[in-house]
Write an enzyme that holds these catalytic residues in place. Structure first.
Site, PDB file in Angstrom:
ATOM      1  N   HIS A 101      -4.493   7.448 -16.714  1.00 42.21           N
ATOM      2  CA  HIS A 101      -5.710   6.537 -17.201  1.00 42.21           C
ATOM      3  C   HIS A 101      -5.151   5.667 -18.207  1.00 42.21           C
ATOM      4  O   HIS A 101      -5.626   4.394 -18.519  1.00 42.21           O
ATOM      5  CB  HIS A 101      -7.011   7.121 -17.593  1.00 42.21           C
ATOM      6  CG  HIS A 101      -7.754   7.455 -16.394  1.00 42.21           C
ATOM      7  ND1 HIS A 101      -8.812   6.553 -16.039  1.00 42.21           N
ATOM      8  CD2 HIS A 101      -7.878   8.350 -15.395  1.00 42.21           C
ATOM      9  CE1 HIS A 101      -9.203   7.026 -14.714  1.00 42.21           C
ATOM     10  NE2 HIS A 101      -8.905   7.942 -14.357  1.00 42.21           N
ATOM     11  N   SER A 122       0.825  -1.124  -0.105  1.00 42.81           N
ATOM     12  CA  SER A 122      -0.039  -0.069  -0.086  1.00 42.81           C
ATOM     13  C   SER A 122       1.017   1.146   0.045  1.00 42.81           C
ATOM     14  O   SER A 122       1.710   1.533   0.565  1.00 42.81           O
ATOM     15  CB  SER A 122      -0.953   0.002   1.053  1.00 42.81           C
ATOM     16  OG  SER A 122      -1.750   1.120   1.076  1.00 42.81           O
ATOM     17  N   ARG A 182      -3.204  -6.430  -3.355  1.00 35.68           N
ATOM     18  CA  ARG A 182      -3.237  -7.228  -1.997  1.00 35.68           C
ATOM     19  C   ARG A 182      -3.876  -8.761  -2.600  1.00 35.68           C
ATOM     20  O   ARG A 182      -4.516  -8.993  -3.694  1.00 35.68           O
ATOM     21  CB  ARG A 182      -4.183  -6.769  -1.163  1.00 35.68           C
ATOM     22  CG  ARG A 182      -5.516  -6.344  -1.645  1.00 35.68           C
ATOM     23  CD  ARG A 182      -6.210  -5.477  -0.756  1.00 35.68           C
ATOM     24  NE  ARG A 182      -7.728  -5.330  -1.013  1.00 35.68           N
ATOM     25  CZ  ARG A 182      -7.919  -4.179  -2.057  1.00 35.68           C
ATOM     26  NH1 ARG A 182      -6.905  -3.335  -2.259  1.00 35.68           N
ATOM     27  NH2 ARG A 182      -8.994  -3.678  -2.646  1.00 35.68           N
ATOM     28  N   ASN A 194      -2.822   0.273  -4.240  1.00 33.47           N
ATOM     29  CA  ASN A 194      -2.661  -0.933  -3.451  1.00 33.47           C
ATOM     30  C   ASN A 194      -2.816  -2.387  -4.157  1.00 33.47           C
ATOM     31  O   ASN A 194      -3.762  -2.067  -4.910  1.00 33.47           O
ATOM     32  CB  ASN A 194      -3.782  -0.709  -2.298  1.00 33.47           C
ATOM     33  CG  ASN A 194      -4.015  -2.059  -1.402  1.00 33.47           C
ATOM     34  OD1 ASN A 194      -4.795  -3.054  -1.703  1.00 33.47           O
ATOM     35  ND2 ASN A 194      -3.335  -2.056  -0.366  1.00 33.47           N
ATOM     36  N   HIS A 203      -2.317   7.469  -4.744  1.00 33.03           N
ATOM     37  CA  HIS A 203      -2.648   6.132  -3.619  1.00 33.03           C
ATOM     38  C   HIS A 203      -2.706   4.822  -4.687  1.00 33.03           C
ATOM     39  O   HIS A 203      -3.216   4.973  -5.830  1.00 33.03           O
ATOM     40  CB  HIS A 203      -3.920   6.322  -3.233  1.00 33.03           C
ATOM     41  CG  HIS A 203      -4.343   5.091  -2.669  1.00 33.03           C
ATOM     42  ND1 HIS A 203      -5.303   4.338  -3.000  1.00 33.03           N
ATOM     43  CD2 HIS A 203      -3.925   4.215  -1.332  1.00 33.03           C
ATOM     44  CE1 HIS A 203      -5.716   3.114  -2.709  1.00 33.03           C
ATOM     45  NE2 HIS A 203      -4.837   3.151  -1.390  1.00 33.03           N
ATOM     46  N   HIS A 227       2.139  12.256  -0.628  1.00 34.15           N
ATOM     47  CA  HIS A 227       1.753  13.626  -0.703  1.00 34.15           C
ATOM     48  C   HIS A 227       2.901  14.496  -1.229  1.00 34.15           C
ATOM     49  O   HIS A 227       3.453  14.876  -0.283  1.00 34.15           O
ATOM     50  CB  HIS A 227       1.201  14.041   0.764  1.00 34.15           C
ATOM     51  CG  HIS A 227      -0.006  13.162   1.115  1.00 34.15           C
ATOM     52  ND1 HIS A 227      -1.383  13.340   0.561  1.00 34.15           N
ATOM     53  CD2 HIS A 227      -0.409  12.227   2.159  1.00 34.15           C
ATOM     54  CE1 HIS A 227      -2.198  12.468   0.932  1.00 34.15           C
ATOM     55  NE2 HIS A 227      -1.724  11.780   1.943  1.00 34.15           N
TER      56      HIS A 227
END
Length: 307
Positions: A144, A90, A108, A106, A104, A94
């Site tokens: 994107h 994760s 998992r 992540n 951000h 900033h």
């Protein structure tokens, strides 16, 4: 090698690659490493960067935890007396300059076991999303486009599906606006007739490997943009919305808190300087107002005719 070992080795390597690249971009600060253990089983490797030339605060963390599934999470998953294993990477960054977006990501993997140690459920999840304070359409389109390229290598419908899920998930319902301009969000990616678990591993690792290509070019393009106190004030006000989402809506934060996760690692995502200004509204016709309007209506960023 088991799938969980394979993925854990992958995120260890990915953490190294990402932190090395970010240190090179920052040119000043280095990541501080913190190895920790979870009393109930497992642990992690937290890496935090602070007060850099580019990154005001950021973390790139990996963890692998296991043990009995807490009662609160048993109720959430609708199971009883289950054990679990969860590992993932994760990250949240900033930047100092308000014209460089927060990011951000992540990735998992989760397994659930019966009392005999048999796997009764397993899945992958993850994604990556961009949160600008000043909107450059070409930056959102670039982010994107890289996400779509990673998805298209595995299924022609993945990008649109997971882009829409990202727009839906990272939505501050109490503000009626998106947290940012989105990206990808996928969860509960399980074996099916068309996608075996190793296929999901290949997909998730491809998305993870795309992260630096998606984000670093944006950072290097904007990091020297001049800014003033008004720009910083707006950045800190918008960071407040970021905090609100993480503490009110984010499932990953909830899972960490409910499984006795390491609080410093869980709250690593919070920015160092934030403002909550009562009833704040940007000036009409300003770039700040334009951002708000876009966040209220998610866009198709890949097709430039719609940007």
């Amino acid at each position: 090698m088991t799938l969980k070992d394979k993925f854990y080795h992958y995120i260890q390597s990915l953490q190294d690659n990402i932190t090395t690249a970010l240190e090179a971009v920052d040119g000043k600060a280095k990541f501080k490493q913190d190895i920790w253990e979870r009393p109930e089983g497992g642990g992690g490797r937290t890496r935090v960067i602070e007060n850099g030339a580019v990154f005001e605060k950021g973390g790139v963390n990996i963890s692998a935890v296991h043990g009995a599934l807490p009662e609160s999470m048993q109720n959430y998953f609708g199971v009883k007396d289950a054990d679990f294993f969860a590992c993932g990477l994760s990250l949240v960054l900033h930047p100092k300059n308000p014209f460089v977006p927060t990011v951000h990501a992540n990735w998992r993997y989760f397994e659930m076991y019966d009392k005999d140690g048999n796997i009764v459920d397993q899945w992958f999840g993850g994604g990556q999303d961009l949160t600008p304070y000043y909107l450059f359409d070409e930056d959102a389109a670039h982010f994107h486009t890289i996400c779509k390229k990673a998805c298209d290598a595995h299924h022609p419908e993945f990008y649109q599906k997971y882009k829409e899920r990202c727009d839906s998930y990272f939505w501050n319902t109490h503000r009626n606006e998106a947290r940012g301009v989105g990206g990808l969000f996928f969860d509960y990616c399980k074996a099916s007739e068309n996608m075996k678990m190793n296929d999901w591993y290949n997909f998730v690792s491809e998305v993870g490997n795309s992260f630096l290509d998606a984000y670093i070019p944006i950072v290097t393009k904007r990091l020297n943009t001049p800014y003033n106190n008004d720009h910083r004030n707006w950045q800190e006000i918008r960071r407040g919305r970021y905090v609100e989402f993480n503490l009110v809506h984010d499932k990953g934060t909830l899972f960490g808190l409910k499984t006795n996760g390491r609080i410093e690692s869980i709250l690593m995502s919070l920015p160092p300087h934030v403002q909550w200004v009562y009833d704040h509204a940007p000036e009409k016709g300003s770039e700040e107002e334009r951002l708000i309007k876009v966040l209220q209506h998610p866009r198709d960023w890949v097709n430039t005719s719609n940007v």
